[in-house]
Design a protein around this motif. Sequence first.
Motif, short mmCIF file in Angstrom:
data_model
loop_
_atom_site.label_atom_id
_atom_site.label_comp_id
_atom_site.label_asym_id
_atom_site.label_seq_id
_atom_site.Cartn_x
_atom_site.Cartn_y
_atom_site.Cartn_z
N LYS A 1 0.83 -1.20 0.00
CA LYS A 1 0.00 0.00 0.00
C LYS A 1 0.87 1.25 0.00
O LYS A 1 0.60 2.20 -0.73
CB LYS A 1 -0.91 0.02 1.23
CG LYS A 1 -2.19 -0.73 1.09
CD LYS A 1 -3.14 -0.30 2.19
CE LYS A 1 -3.67 -1.49 2.92
NZ LYS A 1 -4.48 -1.15 4.06
N ILE A 2 1.91 1.25 0.83
CA ILE A 2 2.82 2.39 0.91
C ILE A 2 3.48 2.63 -0.45
O ILE A 2 3.55 3.76 -0.94
CB ILE A 2 3.89 2.15 2.00
CG1 ILE A 2 3.24 2.19 3.38
CG2 ILE A 2 5.02 3.17 1.90
CD1 ILE A 2 4.11 1.65 4.50
N LEU A 3 3.97 1.56 -1.06
CA LEU A 3 4.64 1.67 -2.35
C LEU A 3 3.68 2.16 -3.44
O LEU A 3 4.04 3.01 -4.26
CB LEU A 3 5.26 0.33 -2.74
CG LEU A 3 6.45 -0.12 -1.90
CD1 LEU A 3 6.79 -1.57 -2.19
CD2 LEU A 3 7.65 0.79 -2.14
N GLU A 4 2.46 1.63 -3.43
CA GLU A 4 1.48 2.02 -4.45
C GLU A 4 1.06 3.48 -4.29
O GLU A 4 0.77 4.15 -5.28
CB GLU A 4 0.29 1.08 -4.42
CG GLU A 4 0.64 -0.28 -4.98
CD GLU A 4 -0.36 -1.39 -4.66
OE1 GLU A 4 -1.41 -1.10 -4.04
OE2 GLU A 4 -0.09 -2.54 -5.03
N GLU A 5 1.05 3.99 -3.07
CA GLU A 5 0.76 5.41 -2.86
C GLU A 5 1.90 6.27 -3.38
O GLU A 5 1.68 7.35 -3.91
CB GLU A 5 0.51 5.70 -1.38
CG GLU A 5 -0.82 5.21 -0.89
CD GLU A 5 -1.03 5.42 0.61
OE1 GLU A 5 -0.25 6.16 1.24
OE2 GLU A 5 -1.97 4.82 1.15
N LEU A 6 3.12 5.76 -3.24
CA LEU A 6 4.30 6.48 -3.70
C LEU A 6 4.36 6.54 -5.22
O LEU A 6 4.62 7.60 -5.80
CB LEU A 6 5.56 5.80 -3.14
CG LEU A 6 6.90 6.47 -3.34
CD1 LEU A 6 6.95 7.80 -2.60
CD2 LEU A 6 8.00 5.56 -2.83
N LYS A 7 4.12 5.42 -5.88
CA LYS A 7 4.18 5.31 -7.34
C LYS A 7 3.03 4.40 -7.81
O LYS A 7 3.21 3.20 -7.98
CB LYS A 7 5.50 4.69 -7.79
CG LYS A 7 6.73 5.52 -7.52
CD LYS A 7 6.98 6.45 -8.67
CE LYS A 7 8.32 7.13 -8.46
NZ LYS A 7 8.66 8.01 -9.52
N PRO A 8 1.84 4.95 -8.02
CA PRO A 8 0.67 4.14 -8.35
C PRO A 8 0.78 3.34 -9.65
O PRO A 8 0.09 2.34 -9.82
CB PRO A 8 -0.47 5.17 -8.45
CG PRO A 8 0.06 6.43 -7.90
CD PRO A 8 1.54 6.36 -7.90
N ASP A 9 1.63 3.76 -10.57
CA ASP A 9 1.70 3.12 -11.89
C ASP A 9 2.69 1.96 -11.97
O ASP A 9 2.90 1.40 -13.04
CB ASP A 9 2.04 4.17 -12.94
CG ASP A 9 3.33 4.91 -12.62
OD1 ASP A 9 3.67 5.03 -11.43
OD2 ASP A 9 4.01 5.37 -13.56
N VAL A 10 3.29 1.57 -10.85
CA VAL A 10 4.31 0.51 -10.85
C VAL A 10 3.71 -0.79 -10.31
O VAL A 10 2.97 -0.77 -9.33
CB VAL A 10 5.53 0.94 -9.99
CG1 VAL A 10 6.55 -0.18 -9.91
CG2 VAL A 10 6.16 2.21 -10.54
N ASP A 11 4.07 -1.90 -10.94
CA ASP A 11 3.64 -3.22 -10.48
C ASP A 11 4.64 -3.73 -9.44
O ASP A 11 5.59 -4.44 -9.77
CB ASP A 11 3.55 -4.19 -11.67
CG ASP A 11 3.15 -5.59 -11.25
OD1 ASP A 11 2.76 -5.78 -10.06
OD2 ASP A 11 3.21 -6.50 -12.09
N PHE A 12 4.44 -3.35 -8.20
CA PHE A 12 5.40 -3.67 -7.15
C PHE A 12 5.46 -5.15 -6.82
O PHE A 12 6.45 -5.62 -6.27
CB PHE A 12 5.12 -2.85 -5.89
CG PHE A 12 5.50 -1.41 -6.04
CD1 PHE A 12 6.83 -1.02 -5.99
CD2 PHE A 12 4.54 -0.44 -6.26
CE1 PHE A 12 7.20 0.31 -6.14
CE2 PHE A 12 4.90 0.89 -6.42
CZ PHE A 12 6.23 1.27 -6.36
#
Length: 73
Positions: free
Chosen positions: A6-17
Amino acid sequence: MEELLKILEELKPDVDFKNETGLIDNAILDSFDIVQLITTLKETFDIDITPADIVPENFNSAESLWAMVEKLQ
């Protein structure tokens, strides 16, 4: 791990983490992103990330980030 994603997706929503393994190597995360991420991880997981922990191996994927968080908890 879900909280980290969730933290990563908030930082960069367009990346498939979930599948990306070159966050640093492929310049997906820049230095500002790393600083912001470190601050958020410290607050969220109550960990102390030292300069020795700030290496590409720990930040190249969500899995490596999670492994670092677990090690520091």
